[in-house]
Design an enzyme around this catalytic site. Structure first.
Site, mmCIF file in Angstrom:
data_model
loop_
_atom_site.group_PDB
_atom_site.id
_atom_site.type_symbol
_atom_site.label_atom_id
_atom_site.label_comp_id
_atom_site.label_asym_id
_atom_site.label_seq_id
_atom_site.Cartn_x
_atom_site.Cartn_y
_atom_site.Cartn_z
ATOM 1 N N SER A 1 0.913 -1.100 -0.066
ATOM 2 C CA SER A 1 0.026 -0.048 0.041
ATOM 3 C C SER A 1 0.987 1.063 0.217
ATOM 4 O O SER A 1 1.698 1.547 -0.842
ATOM 5 C CB SER A 1 -0.922 0.053 1.145
ATOM 6 O OG SER A 1 -1.887 0.890 1.237
ATOM 7 N N ASP B 1 -9.305 -5.076 -4.950
ATOM 8 C CA ASP B 1 -8.442 -3.717 -4.487
ATOM 9 C C ASP B 1 -8.836 -2.684 -5.536
ATOM 10 O O ASP B 1 -8.707 -2.602 -6.575
ATOM 11 C CB ASP B 1 -7.155 -4.076 -4.422
ATOM 12 C CG ASP B 1 -6.262 -2.761 -3.936
ATOM 13 O OD1 ASP B 1 -7.038 -1.590 -3.716
ATOM 14 O OD2 ASP B 1 -5.075 -2.841 -3.961
ATOM 15 N N HIS C 1 -7.458 -5.348 -0.465
ATOM 16 C CA HIS C 1 -6.430 -4.337 -0.244
ATOM 17 C C HIS C 1 -5.711 -4.960 1.175
ATOM 18 O O HIS C 1 -6.734 -5.194 2.117
ATOM 19 C CB HIS C 1 -6.864 -3.108 -0.211
ATOM 20 C CG HIS C 1 -5.414 -2.171 -0.100
ATOM 21 N ND1 HIS C 1 -4.981 -2.026 -1.206
ATOM 22 C CD2 HIS C 1 -5.015 -1.762 0.992
ATOM 23 C CE1 HIS C 1 -3.938 -1.101 -0.793
ATOM 24 N NE2 HIS C 1 -4.017 -0.842 0.277
#
Length: 367
Positions: free
Chosen positions: A195, A299, A329
Site C-alpha cells: 500500500s 482492491d 487490499h
C-alpha cells in the site's frame, strides 16, 4: 473460505463489493474501517491518542518466535528514526553449538497505512515481517518512518534513504552490534512494502538508482511492491466499481493524499502519479531493480497498479505481476486469507533468484 450469502439489491441502489470471506472476517474488517474513519478528522489531522489505544505497539522479542527473533535499532539519531530488525534464529539444543551464521540478505520493509496510520510495531506488521523473514530466509528491517500529516512528503522517502545509509555502514552489518544477530549482506538488499509502503519502496528505489554510486556496500537487487498506493486526479474504473470495498474507499484515499502530499499539491504530483514527467528520474537508470508486483481483484487501486506495471515495462524493466482475483487490499496481513501464503512463497522465490543473479554478476537494472 466460505462466503456470505447475497440478497437482491433494490433497483437504483449501489451494490457494495462483497469479496469472498467469512462473516467473522467481514466483521473484523468493518472494525478496521471504523477505527480508520473514527480517528481521522475533517481538518486533516489525526487523533493520535485514540490511535495509540486502538493500535498498541507490540514489543520486539530477542528470543525466537516461530523461528524468527527481532530487536529495535536506532537508524538515524538526528530524526530519532527507528526500525525493527527481524532475523531467522534457530534455537540450539542444550549441548549443541550453533553453526557459524551465514550473512543474510536484507529486505528493507515499509508498512502500509495510507502514510498516516500504523507502525513497524503494529501487531499485523510485526507478524507479517516475521513471516517474510521466515519464508525468505532473510533479515527484514522494518522502517518506522515518519507519518503524515505531521510529516508530509518527502519525509517518509528521506527515512527510506536513511535506512539504506544505515545498512551501508559496515558497523551495522551485525544488527547494530547486538549479540545473536546474524551478519547482514548489504550487497543483497531488497526494498519492499505494501500500500503506502509500496509507494515509499518505489520512490526510495528511484532515489537509490539516481545515485547508486554513493553507496559503498548497499546494492538494491529487487523491489517488492504489494498493492502499492498510487493515484491521480481521475477516478479509474476500479476505484468507482469497488468503492466501498474493505480498507480502501475514495473518501479515505482522498484524505490520505491531502494529508501526505506537500501543501498546495494535488494528485498529479510525482509522489502519487508515477506517470508525471518528474517521476521518471531514477526509473530510467540501469540501477533501478527488478520488481515483483502483487495485485488484488477486490482492491480499488488495481487499475493504477496495472498502469504502474505497464510504465515499468515500457522502460524495459523486469516486472513480475502476480494477480489474486479474490484478494482485498492488504489481504496478506490477514492470516485468514490463503493467498497470503502464496505471496510469501513468491517473495521467497524472488529474493532467492535475484540474489543468485546478483552473485552471478547481474546488476540491479531491468532487462
Amino acid at each position: 473460505m466460505s462466503s456470505d450469502d447475497t440478497t437482491p439489491t433494490p433497483p437504483g441502489r449501489k451494490t457494495k463489493p462483497k469479496p469472498p470471506m467469512s462473516r467473522l472476517m467481514r466483521l473484523s474488517l468493518k472494525a478496521v474501517d471504523w477505527a480508520t474513519d473514527a480517528t481521522r478528522r475533517a481538518d486533516g489531522t489525526l487523533n493520535r491518542l485514540a490511535l495509540s489505544v486502538l493500535d498498541p505497539r507490540v514489543p520486539a522479542f530477542s528470543s525466537p518466535c516461530r523461528g524468527v527473533a527481532s530487536r529495535d535499532v536506532l537508524v538515524h539519531p538526528p530524526t530519532r528514526l527507528r526500525a525493527r530488525l527481524f532475523y531467522p534464529s534457530a534455537a540450539a539444543g542444550k549441548d549443541e553449538r550453533p553453526p557459524p551464521p551465514r550473512p543474510l540478505p536484507v529486505i528493507v520493509f515499509f508498512h502500509g497505512g495510507g502514510f498516516a496510520f500504523l507502525s513497524a510495531a503494529s501487531a499485523a506488521y510485526d507478524a507479517a515481517c516475521r513471516r517474510i523473514a521466515r519464508y525468505a530466509s532473510a533479515a527484514v528491517l522494518s522502517v518506522d518512518y515518519r507519518r503524515a500529516p505531521e510529516h508530509r512528503c518527502p519525509a517518509a522517502y528521506d527515512d527510506g534513504i536513511a535506512a539504506l545509509r544505515y545498512l551501508d555502514d559496515p558497523k551495522n552489518h551485525h544488527g547494530g552490534g547486538g549479540g545473536g544477530v546474524p551478519p547482514l549482506d548489504a550487497a543483497r538488499c531488497y526494498l519492499a512494502g505494501d500500500s503506502a509502503g509500496g509507494n515509499i519502496a518505489h520512490h526510495v528505489a528511484r532515489r537509490y538508482a539516481c545515485d547508486a554510486a554513493a553507496f559503498e556496500n548497499v546494492r538494491v537487487a529487487g523491489l517488492v511492491a504489494i498493492q502499492p498506493f498510487f493515484g491521480g486526479e481521475e477516478r479509474t474504473d476500479s476505484e468507482l466499481r469497488l468503492d466501498g470495498a474493505p480498507i480502501v474507499t475514495v473518501s479515505r484515499t482522498d484524505w490520505m493524499w491531502r494529508a501526505f502530499l506537500p501543501d498546495g499539491c494535488d494528485r498529479t504530483h510525482e509522489a502519487a502519479n508515477f506517470a508525471a514527467p518528474s517521476a521518471a528520474s531514477g526509473v530510467d537508470s540501469p540501477a533501478f531493480p527488478p520488481v515483483l508486483l502483487a495485485i488484488g481483484g477486490y482492491d480499488p487501486l488495481q487499475d493504477w497498479q496495472r498502469r504502474y506495471a505497464e510504465m515499468l515495462r515500457g522502460k524495459g524493466k523486469d516486472v513480475r505481476v502476480f494477480e489474486y482475483p479474490n484478494a482485498i487490499h492488504a489481504f496478506y496481513v490477514f492470516p485468514a486469507f490463503d493467498d497470503g501464503r502464496d505471496l510469501m512463497i513468491r517473495i521467497a522465490e524472488f529474493v532467492a533468484e535475484s540474489a543468485a543473479a546478483t552473485a552471478g554478476g547481474g546488476g540491479g537494472g531491468g532487462e
